[in-house]
Design an enzyme around this catalytic site. Structure first.
Site, PDB file in Angstrom:
ATOM      1  N   LYS A  76      12.243  19.465 -18.652  1.00 57.20           N
ATOM      2  CA  LYS A  76      12.974  19.219 -19.906  1.00 57.20           C
ATOM      3  C   LYS A  76      14.191  18.337 -19.618  1.00 57.20           C
ATOM      4  CE  LYS A  76      15.023  22.069 -23.649  1.00 57.20           C
ATOM      5  NZ  LYS A  76      15.291  23.461 -24.076  1.00 57.20           N
ATOM      6  N   SER A 186      13.438  24.797 -28.494  1.00 58.47           N
ATOM      7  CA  SER A 186      13.768  23.403 -28.329  1.00 58.47           C
ATOM      8  C   SER A 186      13.031  22.690 -27.193  1.00 58.47           C
ATOM      9  CB  SER A 186      15.276  23.284 -28.073  1.00 58.47           C
ATOM     10  OG  SER A 186      15.617  23.947 -26.861  1.00 58.47           O
ATOM     11  N   SER A 210      13.857  29.258 -26.726  1.00 66.12           N
ATOM     12  CA  SER A 210      13.381  27.868 -26.644  1.00 66.12           C
ATOM     13  C   SER A 210      12.219  27.606 -25.705  1.00 66.12           C
ATOM     14  CB  SER A 210      14.530  26.945 -26.255  1.00 66.12           C
ATOM     15  OG  SER A 210      15.249  26.609 -27.410  1.00 66.12           O
TER      16      SER A 210
HETATM   17  N1  GLN Z   1      16.886  28.090 -31.711  1.00 65.59           N
HETATM   18  C1  GLN Z   1      18.008  28.591 -30.977  1.00 65.59           C
HETATM   19  C2  GLN Z   1      19.194  27.691 -31.152  1.00 65.59           C
HETATM   20  O1  GLN Z   1      19.069  26.676 -31.778  1.00 65.59           O
HETATM   21  C3  GLN Z   1      17.653  28.796 -29.522  1.00 65.59           C
HETATM   22  C4  GLN Z   1      17.701  27.561 -28.732  1.00 65.59           C
HETATM   23  C5  GLN Z   1      17.389  27.749 -27.272  1.00 65.59           C
HETATM   24  O2  GLN Z   1      16.834  28.747 -26.847  1.00 65.59           O
HETATM   25  N2  GLN Z   1      17.798  26.754 -26.501  1.00 65.59           N
HETATM   26  O3  GLN Z   1      20.264  27.998 -30.682  1.00 65.59           O
END
Ligand code: GLN
Length: 530
Positions: A76, A186, A210
């Site tokens: 990532k 994400s 994520s």
């Molecule tokens: N959807 C969550 C956020 O936007 C988790 C994101 C993540 O795990 N990086 O904070």
């Protein structure tokens, strides 16, 4: 070749059935052919091929670095990689080239893994759809109308980032928005890369779900290890007290192999535990007879789709029929996890993002009137609305007079959420079984029509409590829905029981036989070589 597990591929490399260069070329070809999915931000194909040649040399001399030697992986784009651009899908870091490599990535490279690219994400890992990226949205490979979109290679026109690295750009005729499903986020790019066979494993980061969310939507295994088991050094932070590096693989065994390679203390991350960590591959013959599975009743969210509910119920029956004890349990404070997370996330974001001031690193606006004007213009140009919104909210929560009411209160609620899990595990439950997401992947149109904050509330409800408690959890694909989209389930274990949890997950995987290789076959059939 591309839908096999790491162990099998390692044996074939060992037996010289094919070379690391051949394997790497196949993965590179697959990534090129699927540019339309927008999984990659930066391709490092030349670096990977060079690494593959070195791996082949080691294989021919009989001194390989082990099971990962010659295996293509992807990372990532919020993990630092030395001399390779690391953007966090943000304008702020669009030309940032880190001087060092994240520990977990370095450990993989030291064991001979080949880095084939950096993958797309929501800006600074804030999101759950991988649609909020400066590089454009990631597309789910399942049910994608491949035949309707003309795919052409973009390599010739790519912008070189360094002599060995190219920016990945898709030169395709895009299908109408309603025709594809979101990849989840994400870490959507990493999930897509693994699902489609351009990498055998991938790193993501998991702060509130994520890794598990896109794993669920893309039909792959997605592990969030125990907080403190894997180093965060070089992972550009979202929320330091919640972030963990996570691992994607097509099979539970593959994820366990990667965890074995990366886990353990790191002198560069004082939150990693000192206890010795030994990597062991998972057994093939597993019994669940003495297992106690807990089904948390609060995870029966009102918005749960009927197909996800059925898959969950069926999974509980599978364990029950195999002799495991399956009981309903309660985690009463789960309902507060979204608000608790929102406060803690915003406050840490406000602190973390302060480093991007246009002076030290990243984007610098063309503004030379006075310093504050430079800061504000830089940050306005560098961050998207979501990031700016969280910075604003976080600074509000941290104001004198608000700090006690919001930040301290949220920390107390966090403790209650964590204690709920502890009580359930102390009562004799070994593993919790829950859905990972409330439904199968939404269409882009549906997903984009909901405001970002609302979307997070819906998407993360089943994954966030685990981060607040620091526990390990894993998404395992359970089945395809009636519309042909993956449905995933989540296993949660007590702290540092990652290996036991993966063993149970592997047993479940053996029972359900999820058709991940069908996706690779469909791509082979429907997508022309570029
Ligand atoms: N959807 C969550 C956020 O936007 C988790 C994101 C993540 O795990 N990086 O904070």
């Amino acid at each position: 070749m591309l839908s096999r597990g790491i162990q099998k591929v390692a044996t074939q490399l060992q037996d010289k059935e094919f070379s690391a260069v051949e394997l790497c070329s196949k993965c590179v070809q697959r990534a090129r052919k699927l540019k339309v999915l927008n999984a990659y931000v930066t391709e490092t194909h030349e670096i990977a091929l060079q690494q593959a040649k070195e791996s082949d040399k080691r294989h021919s001399q009989g001194n390989t670095h082990g099971i990962l030697d010659g295996v293509p992986i992807t990372v990532k784009d919020n993990f630092c990689t030395q001399n390779i651009r690391t953007t966090c899908a943000s304008n702020m870091l669009k030309n940032y080239i880190p001087p060092y490599t994240a520990t977990v990535v370095q450990r993989m490279l030291d064991q001979g893994a080949l880095l084939i690219g950096k993958t797309n994400l929501d800006e600074f890992a804030m999101g759950s759809g991988s649609i909020d990226s400066t590089h454009g949205p990631v597309r789910n490979p399942w049910k994608y109308p491949y035949q309707a979109s003309a795919v052409t290679s973009g390599t010739d026109n790519d912008t070189p980032i360094s002599s060995h690295v190219r920016q990945s750009e898709s030169h395709v005729t895009e299908p109408a928005e309603s025709e594809w499903f979101v990849a989840g986020g994400s870490s959507g790019g990493s999930a897509v890369a693994v699902a489609t066979g351009s990498a055998f494993a991938a790193f993501g980061s998991d702060t509130g779900g994520s890794v598990r969310n896109p794993a669920s939507y893309c039909g792959v295994v997605g592990l969030k290890p125990t907080y403190g088991l894997c180093s965060r050094h070089g992972l550009i932070p979202l929320v330091n007290s919640l972030d963990v590096p996570g691992v994607f693989g097509r099979y539970v065994d593959d994820v366990a192999i990667v965890l074995g390679a990366i886990g353990g203390h790191d002198v560069f991350d004082s939150t990693t535990v000192n206890d010795p960590f030994t990597a062991e591959i998972l057994p093939d013959h597993i019994s669940v007879k003495d297992l106690h599975i807990g089904i948390p009743k609060e995870y029966y969210a009102p918005s749960l789709s009927s197909e996800v509910f059925q898959a969950w119920q069926k999974a509980a029956d599978i364990f029950d029929n195999a002799g495991a004890k399956v009981t309903e349990v309660s985690l009463p404070h789960t309902q507060y996890s979204i608000v608790c997370y929102s406060v803690l996330c915003a406050t840490e974001v406000a602190s973390n993002m302060a480093r991007y001031d246009g002076i030290e690193f990243g984007h610098r606006a063309n503004e030379n009137r006075y310093l504050e004007a430079l800061f504000s213009k830089t940050r306005h140009e560098g961050f998207n609305d979501v990031v700016r919104g969280r910075i604003l909210a976080g600074n509000y929560f941290l104001l004198k007079g608000k700090y006690e009411k919001y930040y301290i209160q949220a920390q107390k609620v966090r403790r209650l959420i964590s204690d709920d899990f502890k009580k359930v595990f102390d009562s004799g439950v070994n593993i919790l079984l829950t859905p990972t997401t409330i439904s199968e992947a939404p269409s882009y149109t549906d997903f984009a029509s909901v405001d970002h904050r609302k979307q997070s509330e819906q998407q993360d409800v089943l994954t966030q409590p685990v981060n607040l408690a620091g526990l390990p959890a894993v998404n395992v694909p359970a089945c395809l829905s009636s519309t042909g989209l993956p449905v995933g389930l989540q296993f949660i274990a007590p702290m540092f029981q990652d290996r036991h949890m993966l063993t149970v997950a592997k047993w479940f995987e053996q029972q359900v036989n999820f058709p991940i290789s069908d996706l690779c076959c469909q791509i082979d059939r429907d997508v022309p070589d570029s």
